[in-house]
Design a protein around this motif. Structure first.
Motif, short mmCIF file in Angstrom:
data_model
loop_
_atom_site.label_atom_id
_atom_site.label_comp_id
_atom_site.label_asym_id
_atom_site.label_seq_id
_atom_site.Cartn_x
_atom_site.Cartn_y
_atom_site.Cartn_z
N ARG A 138 50.53 19.26 7.90
CA ARG A 138 51.66 18.41 7.54
C ARG A 138 51.67 17.13 8.38
O ARG A 138 51.46 17.16 9.60
N SER A 139 51.94 16.05 7.71
CA SER A 139 51.98 14.76 8.37
C SER A 139 53.08 14.70 9.42
O SER A 139 52.92 14.09 10.48
N ASP A 140 54.19 15.40 9.17
CA ASP A 140 55.30 15.31 10.11
C ASP A 140 55.01 16.03 11.43
O ASP A 140 55.70 15.82 12.42
N TYR A 141 53.98 16.92 11.45
CA TYR A 141 53.59 17.52 12.72
C TYR A 141 53.09 16.44 13.68
O TYR A 141 53.42 16.45 14.87
N LEU A 142 52.29 15.53 13.15
CA LEU A 142 51.78 14.44 13.99
C LEU A 142 52.91 13.52 14.41
O LEU A 142 52.95 13.05 15.56
N VAL A 143 53.85 13.27 13.52
CA VAL A 143 54.99 12.40 13.86
C VAL A 143 55.83 13.04 14.96
O VAL A 143 56.30 12.35 15.88
N SER A 144 56.01 14.37 14.91
CA SER A 144 56.78 15.03 15.96
C SER A 144 56.08 14.92 17.31
O SER A 144 56.74 14.81 18.35
N LEU A 145 54.75 14.93 17.30
CA LEU A 145 54.01 14.72 18.54
C LEU A 145 54.21 13.30 19.06
O LEU A 145 54.32 13.07 20.27
N MET A 146 54.25 12.34 18.15
CA MET A 146 54.54 10.96 18.56
C MET A 146 55.91 10.88 19.22
O MET A 146 56.10 10.16 20.21
N ASP A 147 56.87 11.62 18.68
CA ASP A 147 58.21 11.63 19.26
C ASP A 147 58.20 12.20 20.68
O ASP A 147 59.08 11.90 21.49
N LYS A 148 57.21 13.04 20.98
CA LYS A 148 57.07 13.63 22.32
C LYS A 148 56.29 12.74 23.27
O LYS A 148 56.07 13.10 24.42
N GLY A 149 55.82 11.58 22.78
CA GLY A 149 55.11 10.65 23.65
C GLY A 149 53.61 10.59 23.46
O GLY A 149 52.92 9.87 24.18
N VAL A 150 53.08 11.32 22.49
CA VAL A 150 51.64 11.27 22.23
C VAL A 150 51.31 9.97 21.51
O VAL A 150 51.91 9.65 20.48
N LYS A 151 50.36 9.20 22.05
CA LYS A 151 49.97 7.92 21.45
C LYS A 151 48.50 7.86 21.12
O LYS A 151 48.05 6.90 20.49
N ASN A 152 47.73 8.85 21.58
CA ASN A 152 46.29 8.84 21.35
C ASN A 152 45.87 10.17 20.74
O ASN A 152 45.93 11.21 21.40
N PHE A 153 45.49 10.12 19.47
CA PHE A 153 45.12 11.32 18.73
C PHE A 153 43.61 11.37 18.55
O PHE A 153 42.99 10.38 18.15
N PHE A 154 43.03 12.52 18.85
CA PHE A 154 41.61 12.76 18.58
C PHE A 154 41.56 13.74 17.42
O PHE A 154 41.92 14.91 17.56
N LEU A 155 41.14 13.23 16.28
CA LEU A 155 41.18 14.01 15.03
C LEU A 155 39.77 14.43 14.65
O LEU A 155 38.88 13.59 14.47
N GLU A 156 39.56 15.74 14.51
CA GLU A 156 38.30 16.26 14.00
C GLU A 156 38.42 16.33 12.48
O GLU A 156 39.13 17.17 11.94
N LEU A 157 37.72 15.41 11.81
CA LEU A 157 37.81 15.30 10.36
C LEU A 157 36.74 16.14 9.67
O LEU A 157 35.84 16.68 10.30
N TYR A 158 36.86 16.24 8.35
CA TYR A 158 35.83 16.93 7.58
C TYR A 158 34.58 16.06 7.52
O TYR A 158 34.64 14.83 7.54
N ASP A 159 33.44 16.68 7.41
CA ASP A 159 32.17 16.01 7.12
C ASP A 159 32.01 14.77 8.01
O ASP A 159 32.15 14.85 9.21
N THR A 160 31.69 13.62 7.41
CA THR A 160 31.45 12.41 8.19
C THR A 160 32.69 11.52 8.29
O THR A 160 32.58 10.35 8.63
N GLY A 161 33.87 12.10 7.97
CA GLY A 161 35.08 11.31 8.17
C GLY A 161 36.04 11.32 7.01
O GLY A 161 36.48 10.25 6.56
N THR A 162 36.40 12.48 6.50
CA THR A 162 37.35 12.55 5.39
C THR A 162 38.55 13.41 5.79
O THR A 162 38.46 14.29 6.65
#
Length: 815
Positions: free
Chosen positions: A699-723
Motif C-alpha cells: 500500500r502506498s500509504d504505508y510509505l506515506v506513514s513512514l514519511m510522517d515518522k521522519g523517513v526521507k530516504n527510501f531504498f526500494l528493492e524493485l522487481y527485475d531491472t526496475g519495475t
C-alpha cells in the motif's frame, strides 16, 4: 498513463556585458538610441551584428547543427511594441538548425533536439518583485541568441540538466562573457532566460496544446515550475477537466504557477520575410574563424581528465564545470601538482576561501604556481593538511609567496631522514624494555616510542616518516586485528547456540594448524594488536558499533603504523559493513580485510584458515578492501549473503565482471572525526532511511506513514531491472512518490533479482523515473545503503549527499 511533453525556448543575452559598449542586434545603435533601421523606416535594411552572428554560428557548430549560409532576414510580427525611447526593428534571422545535446539524468540517456538557433533583438525582460510584475527595457534591442528545442523533455530535472550543460558549452565556446574574463560576480546563469512549454497527454498521443511558462530566470525555477505545472495539469485532467492553453508565470513564494494571459494562435510567433532585403551571408572572416576554431567541450574534457589524471567522475565534473576552472587545474598539474589532490583541494578549501573573500579563481593571489607549490610541499610532507589550509588562506589574504610564509611562521616539518634516524636510534637505545616487548609481540610501546621521538624534535618531525623509520629499525610489520564479534571469534554454548567471543581467540587462530604454513606468515616479522571494537553477534550491530569501528580504522590509518588492518566480523550484516568500509577507505594507504567464518573455532578449521589468509592479505596488499570467507577472496561491493550454511558459496558478488578491491572512496582526504560525532551522523542517517522490498499489494500509504515518522530516504528493492506497481489505486506507488517529492524525499532503487536498474525497459519503470526514483544501476541494496551511510558522514549538505549518491551509480569499473 500520461506522458509529459516539454519544450524549451532559451534566450542567451549577448549584449549586456560589463565594461563593453552595447550595440543592438540589427543596427549600430545603443539600447537607448534609435536610427532608421530600428525605427522601421522604409528602405532601411538591417545590418546584423557581426560578433553576434559569429557566436550564433559557433554555437551551432558546437551543438552539431547545420549552418545556414544564406539566412533570410525575417520580421517577428508578434514582438511587443516597445515604449517610447526604446525602438525595436523586430528583425530575426535563423543561422542554425538540426542541432542537439545528449544528456543523462538518473541513468536515462536521451538526445534533445534543437530545431533552430536564431539571432533576435532582446525585447526586455519580465521582472517579478514584491510590488508586482513589470517590464524592464534596459536591454531592449540588444542581440540575443534564441534556441528552440523539440518537446523531448519529460520532467523538470531534465530541463535543468540541459540548461546546465548548455551553460557549460557556451562558456567553453567563449560565447558567454565569463569565459572572456568577466569576474565571477556576473554568473553565467544571469545571461540566460527561458520559456518552457508544457503539456501532458495519454501515452502515446501527441499534445494538441501547450501551456507557456514565461521568463524563468534561474535553472532552479525552470525545474520547479515545470514539475509544478505537470502536477497541476494532471490534477485537472484526472478530475475530468480540460487544460487551458495560456501563458503562466512562476510564483516561487507559493511554489506554483499562476495565470498571466490566455494564449491564442495570433500570439504564437509569426514571421514574414520583408521584400527586397538580401539574406545575410557570412563573410570570409567569419567562415575562416569557424574553420580555425577548435575547443575541447566539457564532456570530452571531463572524460579525458578522468582517464589522464585518475580523477573520480565527481571530481572531474566539478573541475570541468567552468572552463576557467579546468584551465586553472591543468596549469596547476602541469607545474607538478598531484592531480587528485589538486582536484580535492580545489573543490573544497580553495573554493570555500575564494568565495569567502569575494575573489575569482583566476584573478586571486593563489596562482597555479603558488597552488602547485603548496600541494608539492604537502606531498613531500614538508607540511601537513592543517598547515596547508592556513597557508592557502594566508596566500589569498596577504598575496604572499607560500615559501616565505612557512619560513616566517615556522610551519615546515622536519624531513631529514638521517637526522630522524639518529634520533630514533637514540630513543631505541634508551628504552630497552619497550623494545624487548615489541620484539616479543606487543605493539603497544610503538606509540610510546613515537611520542618520545616527537618530543626530541619539538614536534616538528614528520609523523609518518618517524613511524616508517621506527618500524624499519625494529624490523616490524604491524597488522591490527579488530574484533567485531561474530562466529569467527565465537564459541558454542551448552545449548548449541553460537555466542559472541573474546578477542584473545583471534590471536590463537593465527597459530592454529600453522604447521602447514599455507600463507607464509613469519611470526617473527609480524606484530599483532588485537582491539576489541565490539563483543557481539553481527546481527546486533547498531550505528554506534560502526562508529567505533570507523574511528578505530581511521586512527590506525592516520597514525601511519599500520601495514594492514583485519576486521573479524560475523556473516549476517557483513554485506553492509564491507561496502561501508569500501566507500570510506578504498584508496587508503593500507589494506583492510574483513574476515568472516560460518563456524566458530573448535567446530572446524575454517575460522583459523580464514584469519590466517586475511593476515597474509594484510601483509601483502598495498591497499584496498577485501572480504575473506570460505576460502574465497570477495569484493566488498555487491556482496550478497545468499544462503545459510557452511562453505564458500554462502556469499557471492552480484553484477561483477571482475572483483573490485581498490578504487576511489567518497572521502577527499583523511577521515578525522571522533566516535561521538560519527555515532550522531550515522544514527541520523539510519533514522532517516528505510529499506523496503516491493511486493504485490504494497500500500502506498504505508510509505506515506513512514514519511510522517521522519523517513526521507527510501531504498526500494524493485522487481527485475526496475519495475513496480504504478496503476492508480491504493497499491500504486505513485501517490507516495508524489507526496515524497514534495517533502524532499529520495527514492534509491535496486533490484530484487541480479539485475541492473536503469528504468529503460518498461513503461512502468519510466513512470517511476519521472516520479523521482533514483536508479542505483548495478549496486545491490546493501551496497547502495552503505554508500548512503558513508555519504552521510562526509556530506555537508543534502545537495552534496545527493551528488555523492548519484555520482557513480552507473557503475564502477568491474561492476
Amino acid at each position: 498513463m500520461y506522458k509529459p511533453h516539454i519544450a524549451l525556448e532559451v534566450r542567451i543575452l549577448l549584449g549586456e556585458i560589463p565594461n563593453i559598449p552595447a550595440v543592438k542586434a540589427f543596427c549600430p545603435c545603443g539600447p537607448a538610441s534609435s536610427c532608421p533601421i530600428c525605427r522601421e523606416e522604409p528602405g532601411a535594411a538591417p545590418i546584423l551584428n557581426p560578433l553576434a552572428a559569429r557566436k550564433a554560428y559557433l554555437l551551432t557548430r558546437g551543438l552539431g547543427g547545420a549552418i545556414i549560409g544564406e539566412a533570410a532576414y525575417e520580421r517577428n510580427l508578434t514582438t511587443p511594441t516597445a515604449p517610447e525611447g526604446h525602438a525595436l526593428s523586430r528583425y530575426s534571422v535563423k543561422l542554425g538548425e538540426n542541432a542537439s545535446i545528449d544528456l543523462t539524468f538518473h541513468l536515462c540517456r536521451k538526445k534533445i533536439g534543437i530545431s533552430e538557433i536564431r539571432i533576435e533583438e532582446d525585447a526586455g525582460r519580465l521582472m517579478h518583485t514584491a510590488k508586482g510584475t513589470f517590464w524592464d527595457y534596459s536591454t531592449a534591442g540588444l542581440p540575443s541568441l534564441r534556441l528552440k528545442t523539440a518537446a523531448d523533455f519529460e520532467i523538470g530535472e531534465e530541463a535543468e540538466v540541459f540548461l546546465s550543460d548548455l551553460r557549460r558549452r557556451i562558456q567553453y565556446l567563449g560565447i558567454l562573457p565569463q569565459a572572456a574574463g568577466i569576474p565571477a560576480k556576473f554568473p553565467a546563469e544571469n545571461f540566460i532566460r527561458c520559456n518552457a512549454y508544457v503539456a501532458i497527454m495519454p501515452y502515446p498521443q501527441a499534445p494538441d496544446y501547450f501551456v507557456k511558462l514565461r521568463n524563468l530566470n534561474s535553472f532552479n525555477f525552470v525545474y520547479k515550475a515545470i514539475n509544478a505545472e505537470i502536477s497541476r495539469q494532471e490534477e485537472i485532467i484526472t478530475s475530468g477537466g480540460a487544460v487551458l492553453s495560456e501563458s503562466r508565470i512562476w510564483n516561487e513564494a507559493k511554489n506554483s504557477t499562476e495565470p498571466f494571459q490566455v494564449r491564442t494562435n495570433e500570439e504564437k510567433p509569426r514571421f514574414e520575410i520583408p521584400p527586397g532585403i538580401k539574406p545575410f551571408v557570412p563573410g570570409p572572416e567569419i567562415l575562416e574563424a569557424l574553420d580555425n576554431f577548435t575547443v575541447e567541450l566539457p564532456e570530452s574534457r571531463r572524460d579525458r581528465l578522468m582517464d589522464e589524471y585518475g580523477l573520480t567522475r565527481l571530481q572531474a565534473e566539478f573541475v570541468c564545470d567552468e572552463k576557467n576552472r579546468a584551465d586553472y587545474f591543468e596549469k596547476t598539474t602541469a607545474l607538478g601538482a598531484p592531480p587528485r589532490e589538486a582536484a580535492q583541494w580545489l573543490s573544497s578549501w580553495c573554493i570555500k576561501e575564494i568565495r569567502r573573500l569575494g575573489l575569482s579563481l583566476n584573478d586571486s593571489p593563489l596562482s597555479p604556481g603558488r597552488f602547485s607549490h603548496i600541494l608539492k610541499m604537502l606531498l613531500e610532507r614538508r607540511i601537513h593538511g592543517s598547515i596547508a589550509k592556513q597557508l592557502i588562506t594566508a596566500v589569498l589574504e596577504d598575496d604572499r609567496d607560500p615559501e616565505g610564509l612557512i619560513r616566517e611562521k615556522g610551519w615546515e616539518q622536519l624531513r631529514d631522514r638521517e637526522a630522524i634516524e639518529a634520533i630514533v636510534l637514540k630513543v631505541i637505545e634508551a628504552n630497552p624494555q619497550e623494545v624487548r616487548r615489541i620484539r616479543e609481540g606487543d605493539a603497544g610501546p610503538i606509540q610510546f616510542l613515537t611520542g618520545l621521538i616527537m618530543k626530541e624534535t619539538s614536534g616538528l618531525a614528520e609523523p609518518m616518516l618517524v613511524k616508517e623509520v621506527l618500524r624499519d629499525k625494529l624490523s616490524v610489520s604491524l597488522v591490527y586485528v579488530l574484533s567485531m564479534g561474530g562466529a569467527i571469534s565465537g564459541s558454542v554454548g551448552e545449548d548449541g547456540a553460537v555466542e559472541s567471543g573474546d578477542e584473545t581467540i583471534l590471536k590463537d587462530l593465527l597459530t592454529a594448524n600453522n604447521q602447514d604454513n599455507l600463507y607464509q606468515i613469519d611470526p617473527s616479522k609480524v606484530r599483532f594488536e588485537s582491539i576489541q571494537v565490539g563483543r557481539l553477534l553481527s546481527e546486533e550491530i547498531v550505528p554506534t558499533d560502526w562508529a567505533a569501528l570507523i574511528e578505530t580504522i581511521a586512527e590506525k590509518l592516520n597514525s601511519g603504523t599500520a601495514n594492514g588492518i583485519v576486521v573479524a566480523h560475523g556473516t549476517d550484516t557483513l554485506s553492509y559493513t564491507a561496502p561501508l568500509l569500501y566507500w570510506l577507505f578504498a584508496d587508503a594507504g593500507a589494506p583492510i580485510i574483513l574476515a568472516a567464518s560460518s563456524t566458530p573455532p573448535g567446530q572446524s578449521t575454517e575460522a583459523a584458515r580464514t584469519m590466517q589468509k586475511a593476515v597474509a592479505l594484510a601483509l601483502n596488499k598495498p591497499r584496498g578492501v577485501y572480504v575473506v570467507h570460505g576460502g574465497k577472496v570477495l569484493s566488498a561491493l555487491n556482496l550478497k549473503f545468499e544462503r545459510i550454511g557452511f562453505g564458500a558459496d554462502q556469499f557471492r558478488n552480484w553484477n561483477t565482471e571482475r572483483p573490485l578491491f581498490e578504487g576511489s572512496s567518497l572521502l577527499t582526504g583523511p577521515l578525522e572525526a571522533d566516535q561521538y560525532v560519527l555515532s550522531q551522523l550515522l544514527e541520523d542517517a539510519v533514522n532517516s532511511m528505510c529499506v523496503i522490498k516491493i511486493y504485490p499489494g504494497l500500500r502506498s500509504d504505508y510509505l506515506v506513514s513512514l514519511m510522517d515518522k521522519g523517513v526521507k530516504n527510501f531504498f526500494l528493492e524493485l522487481y527485475d531491472t526496475g519495475t513496480a506497481g504504478f496503476r492508480e489505486g491504493p497499491y500504486s506507488l505513485k501517490r507516495a512518490f508524489t507526496i515524497g517529492k514534495r517533502r524532499g524525499c529520495r527514492f534509491y532503487c535496486s533490484s530484487q533479482q541480479e539485475g541492473i536498474v536503469d528504468f529503460s525497459g518498461y513503461t512502468t519503470s519510466r513512470e517511476l523515473w519521472r516520479a523521482g526514483a533514483v536508479p542505483m544501476g548495478p549496486y545491490t541494496t546493501e551496497t547502495a545503503a552503505a554508500r548512503f551511510l558513508a555519504a552521510s558522514i562526509i556530506a555537508d549538505s543534502d545537495k552534496e549527499l545527493a551528488e555523492l549518491m548519484e555520482s557513480e551509480s552507473g557503475g564502477s569499473p568491474g561492476l
